[in-house]
Design a protein around this motif. Structure first.
Motif, PDB file in Angstrom:
ATOM      1  N   LEU A   1       0.842  -1.185   0.000  1.00 32.13           N
ATOM      2  CA  LEU A   1       0.000   0.000   0.000  1.00 32.13           C
ATOM      3  C   LEU A   1       0.881   1.240   0.000  1.00 32.13           C
ATOM      4  O   LEU A   1       1.839   1.331   0.778  1.00 32.13           O
ATOM      5  N   PRO A   2       0.642   2.228  -0.879  1.00 32.12           N
ATOM      6  CA  PRO A   2       1.496   3.422  -0.934  1.00 32.12           C
ATOM      7  C   PRO A   2       1.644   4.069   0.432  1.00 32.12           C
ATOM      8  O   PRO A   2       0.672   4.294   1.151  1.00 32.12           O
ATOM      9  N   GLY A   3       2.887   4.359   0.805  1.00 32.84           N
ATOM     10  CA  GLY A   3       3.175   5.041   2.055  1.00 32.84           C
ATOM     11  C   GLY A   3       3.425   4.126   3.224  1.00 32.84           C
ATOM     12  O   GLY A   3       4.018   4.534   4.222  1.00 32.84           O
ATOM     13  N   ILE A   4       3.009   2.852   3.115  1.00 39.24           N
ATOM     14  CA  ILE A   4       3.140   1.962   4.268  1.00 39.24           C
ATOM     15  C   ILE A   4       4.558   1.441   4.428  1.00 39.24           C
ATOM     16  O   ILE A   4       4.939   0.970   5.494  1.00 39.24           O
ATOM     17  N   ASP A   5       5.373   1.538   3.369  1.00 38.67           N
ATOM     18  CA  ASP A   5       6.729   1.002   3.439  1.00 38.67           C
ATOM     19  C   ASP A   5       7.578   1.738   4.456  1.00 38.67           C
ATOM     20  O   ASP A   5       8.579   1.211   4.939  1.00 38.67           O
ATOM     21  N   ARG A   6       7.220   2.971   4.799  1.00 40.29           N
ATOM     22  CA  ARG A   6       7.964   3.735   5.798  1.00 40.29           C
ATOM     23  C   ARG A   6       7.314   3.692   7.179  1.00 40.29           C
ATOM     24  O   ARG A   6       7.750   4.390   8.093  1.00 40.29           O
ATOM     25  N   THR A   7       6.282   2.889   7.323  1.00 40.24           N
ATOM     26  CA  THR A   7       5.581   2.790   8.593  1.00 40.24           C
ATOM     27  C   THR A   7       6.250   1.753   9.478  1.00 40.24           C
ATOM     28  O   THR A   7       6.572   0.650   9.031  1.00 40.24           O
ATOM     29  N   VAL A   8       6.460   2.100  10.745  1.00 39.78           N
ATOM     30  CA  VAL A   8       7.080   1.176  11.685  1.00 39.78           C
ATOM     31  C   VAL A   8       6.054   0.131  12.116  1.00 39.78           C
ATOM     32  O   VAL A   8       4.910   0.455  12.435  1.00 39.78           O
ATOM     33  N   GLY A   9       6.460  -1.120  12.130  1.00 41.75           N
ATOM     34  CA  GLY A   9       5.556  -2.177  12.588  1.00 41.75           C
ATOM     35  C   GLY A   9       5.652  -3.404  11.700  1.00 41.75           C
ATOM     36  O   GLY A   9       6.313  -3.397  10.660  1.00 41.75           O
ATOM     37  N   MET A  10       5.004  -4.476  12.126  1.00 43.17           N
ATOM     38  CA  MET A  10       5.002  -5.735  11.400  1.00 43.17           C
ATOM     39  C   MET A  10       3.656  -5.924  10.708  1.00 43.17           C
ATOM     40  O   MET A  10       2.612  -5.884  11.351  1.00 43.17           O
ATOM     41  N   PHE A  11       3.693  -6.111   9.397  1.00 39.24           N
ATOM     42  CA  PHE A  11       2.485  -6.356   8.613  1.00 39.24           C
ATOM     43  C   PHE A  11       2.552  -7.731   7.948  1.00 39.24           C
ATOM     44  O   PHE A  11       1.830  -8.006   7.005  1.00 39.24           O
ATOM     45  N   VAL A  12       3.437  -8.570   8.444  1.00 38.53           N
ATOM     46  CA  VAL A  12       3.741  -9.847   7.799  1.00 38.53           C
ATOM     47  C   VAL A  12       2.546 -10.792   7.849  1.00 38.53           C
ATOM     48  O   VAL A  12       1.883 -10.922   8.880  1.00 38.53           O
ATOM     49  N   ASN A  13       2.284 -11.443   6.721  1.00 42.90           N
ATOM     50  CA  ASN A  13       1.292 -12.507   6.661  1.00 42.90           C
ATOM     51  C   ASN A  13       1.998 -13.845   6.488  1.00 42.90           C
ATOM     52  O   ASN A  13       2.963 -13.953   5.726  1.00 42.90           O
ATOM     53  N   GLN A  14       1.530 -14.850   7.192  1.00 47.31           N
ATOM     54  CA  GLN A  14       2.094 -16.190   7.049  1.00 47.31           C
ATOM     55  C   GLN A  14       1.649 -16.803   5.730  1.00 47.31           C
ATOM     56  O   GLN A  14       0.625 -16.425   5.148  1.00 47.31           O
ATOM     57  N   CYS A  15       2.438 -17.747   5.245  1.00 47.65           N
ATOM     58  CA  CYS A  15       2.083 -18.516   4.066  1.00 47.65           C
ATOM     59  C   CYS A  15       2.698 -19.899   4.209  1.00 47.65           C
ATOM     60  O   CYS A  15       3.461 -20.153   5.145  1.00 47.65           O
ATOM     61  N   ALA A  16       2.372 -20.810   3.316  1.00 45.40           N
ATOM     62  CA  ALA A  16       2.894 -22.168   3.407  1.00 45.40           C
ATOM     63  C   ALA A  16       2.955 -22.794   2.026  1.00 45.40           C
ATOM     64  O   ALA A  16       2.130 -22.497   1.150  1.00 45.40           O
ATOM     65  N   PHE A  17       3.956 -23.659   1.833  1.00 45.93           N
ATOM     66  CA  PHE A  17       4.178 -24.317   0.549  1.00 45.93           C
ATOM     67  C   PHE A  17       4.403 -25.814   0.788  1.00 45.93           C
ATOM     68  O   PHE A  17       5.251 -26.197   1.588  1.00 45.93           O
ATOM     69  N   SER A  18       3.655 -26.638   0.077  1.00 43.50           N
ATOM     70  CA  SER A  18       3.841 -28.078   0.160  1.00 43.50           C
ATOM     71  C   SER A  18       4.854 -28.524  -0.891  1.00 43.50           C
ATOM     72  O   SER A  18       4.821 -28.070  -2.029  1.00 43.50           O
ATOM     73  N   TYR A  19       5.763 -29.424  -0.489  1.00 49.46           N
ATOM     74  CA  TYR A  19       6.743 -29.996  -1.409  1.00 49.46           C
ATOM     75  C   TYR A  19       6.470 -31.487  -1.570  1.00 49.46           C
ATOM     76  O   TYR A  19       7.351 -32.320  -1.417  1.00 49.46           O
ATOM     77  N   GLU A  20       5.231 -31.799  -1.921  1.00 53.93           N
ATOM     78  CA  GLU A  20       4.813 -33.195  -1.959  1.00 53.93           C
ATOM     79  C   GLU A  20       5.492 -33.997  -3.066  1.00 53.93           C
ATOM     80  O   GLU A  20       5.519 -35.229  -3.024  1.00 53.93           O
ATOM     81  N   ASP A  21       6.041 -33.344  -4.088  1.00 51.55           N
ATOM     82  CA  ASP A  21       6.638 -34.080  -5.205  1.00 51.55           C
ATOM     83  C   ASP A  21       8.151 -33.962  -5.231  1.00 51.55           C
ATOM     84  O   ASP A  21       8.785 -34.197  -6.257  1.00 51.55           O
ATOM     85  N   TRP A  22       8.769 -33.644  -4.104  1.00 49.65           N
ATOM     86  CA  TRP A  22      10.191 -33.327  -4.126  1.00 49.65           C
ATOM     87  C   TRP A  22      11.060 -34.523  -4.493  1.00 49.65           C
ATOM     88  O   TRP A  22      12.097 -34.369  -5.152  1.00 49.65           O
TER      89      TRP A  22
END
Length: 314
Positions: free
Chosen positions: A153-174
């Motif tokens: 979001l414009p302007g949020i890159d200079r905002t102090v704080g954590m906006f991290v969202n979790q994610c996950a990846f399956s490696y079922e065919d490794w």
């Protein structure tokens, strides 16, 4: 038999509200959102131009959630470590950190291989970590967690704080792939993840049929992510240089959480492990095994990983 995965998501008004609150999309066509170029998560390549504004709506929300359902795959058995008998009935959220810097020769091999394989250095490290987890925990379907910056979001890159969202990846065919293929696909998946980084993880997990267990995270038990700090050495003038350190705070979010820190002097890695499940000796052993694994994988990137694993087991 017809596949029933991923499950069909339902259009929910609350999903649209949640996405709007974290600054994903504009809630009204009269107030369009100009999105920033994608954040530099996981070394994903940046596009030459910004993405066109998109409206928030149930269809868009369902599409984004479906993307993560495909990435996670069907529910699988949780990871079982060789020292699983130490696991407490309830996750203690206590831990420690084993910090390393990739040896210069290993770091050089990773970057050289990434250039030839059309992958990013972080994707190479993440793919190797998925192989490590598959071998150590003896699983065909390791699910590796991650984190997305969520600062478009414009302007949020200079905002102090954590906006991290979790994610996950399956490696079922490794096991059926070569390491070169795994690194390339990881690069593509990380790049695609950038287009869905604003999706709150609870919106995804509400569509999963999970077996709850207080002793571990229900979706994934290990995580790897990259923190691309601008610089970890701060220059305050003649005679004063400050180094940024990352000491352990005594906590742990997962069984094992890896943080990759690219720096001018090389690549630093923080291995944050849960205690008493892991000991310092366990962490040191895993790190040593990982470094040897990375060296072996980039030296023979076109060998089937399943065949390599069988040789190691024998």
């Amino acid at each position: 038999m017809r596949s029933t995965w991923p499950p069909r998501t339902r259009d929910r008004g609350t999903s649209c509200v949640a996405l709007t609150r974290v600054g994903c999309l504009s809630s009204s066509p009269s107030t369009p959102t100009t999105r920033l170029p994608r954040a530099r998560h996981a070394g994903a390549p940046s596009p030459s131009s910004t993405t066109a504004p998109r409206r928030c709506g149930p269809t868009r929300t369902s599409f984004a959630v479906d993307h993560w359902l495909r990435e996670i795959g069907p529910p699988v058995e949780p990871l079982h470590w060789p020292f699983e008998e130490r696991r407490l009935p309830a996750f203690p959220h206590q831990g420690d950190t084993w910090e390393i810097r990739l040896p210069a020769d290993v770091d050089a091999l990773v970057h050289e291989f990434a250039n030839t394989a059309r992958a990013t250095p972080f994707a190479v490290l993440m793919a190797a970590y998925a192989v490590l987890i598959g071998e150590v925990c003896r699983t065909d379907t390791p699910v590796i967690g991650g984190g997305l910056r969520n600062r478009r979001l414009p302007g949020i890159d200079r905002t102090v704080g954590m906006f991290v969202n979790q994610c996950a990846f399956s490696y079922e065919d490794w096991r059926s792939r070569t390491f070169a293929e795994l690194a390339q696909s990881t690069t593509s998946r990380l790049a695609a993840a950038m287009d869905h980084q604003e999706v709150p993880f609870p919106l995804v997990t509400q569509h999963l049929t999970l077996s709850r267990d207080r002793s571990r995270n229900p979706v994934f038990q290990t995580c790897i992510s990259m923190n691309d700090w601008p610089d970890t050495q701060l220059d305050y003038g003649p005679g004063m240089t400050v180094d940024v350190s990352f000491p352990s705070n005594g906590g742990a979010k997962f069984d094992l959480d890896i943080i990759v820190l690219p720096e001018p002097g090389g690549t630093r890695m923080l291995w944050r492990y849960s205690t008493p499940l892991f000991t310092a000796a366990d962490a040191e052993d895993l790190v040593s095994r990982y470094l040897a694994l990375v060296t072996d994988l980039v030296a023979a990137p076109h060998a089937l990983l399943g065949a390599r694993t069988e040789q190691v087991a024998s």
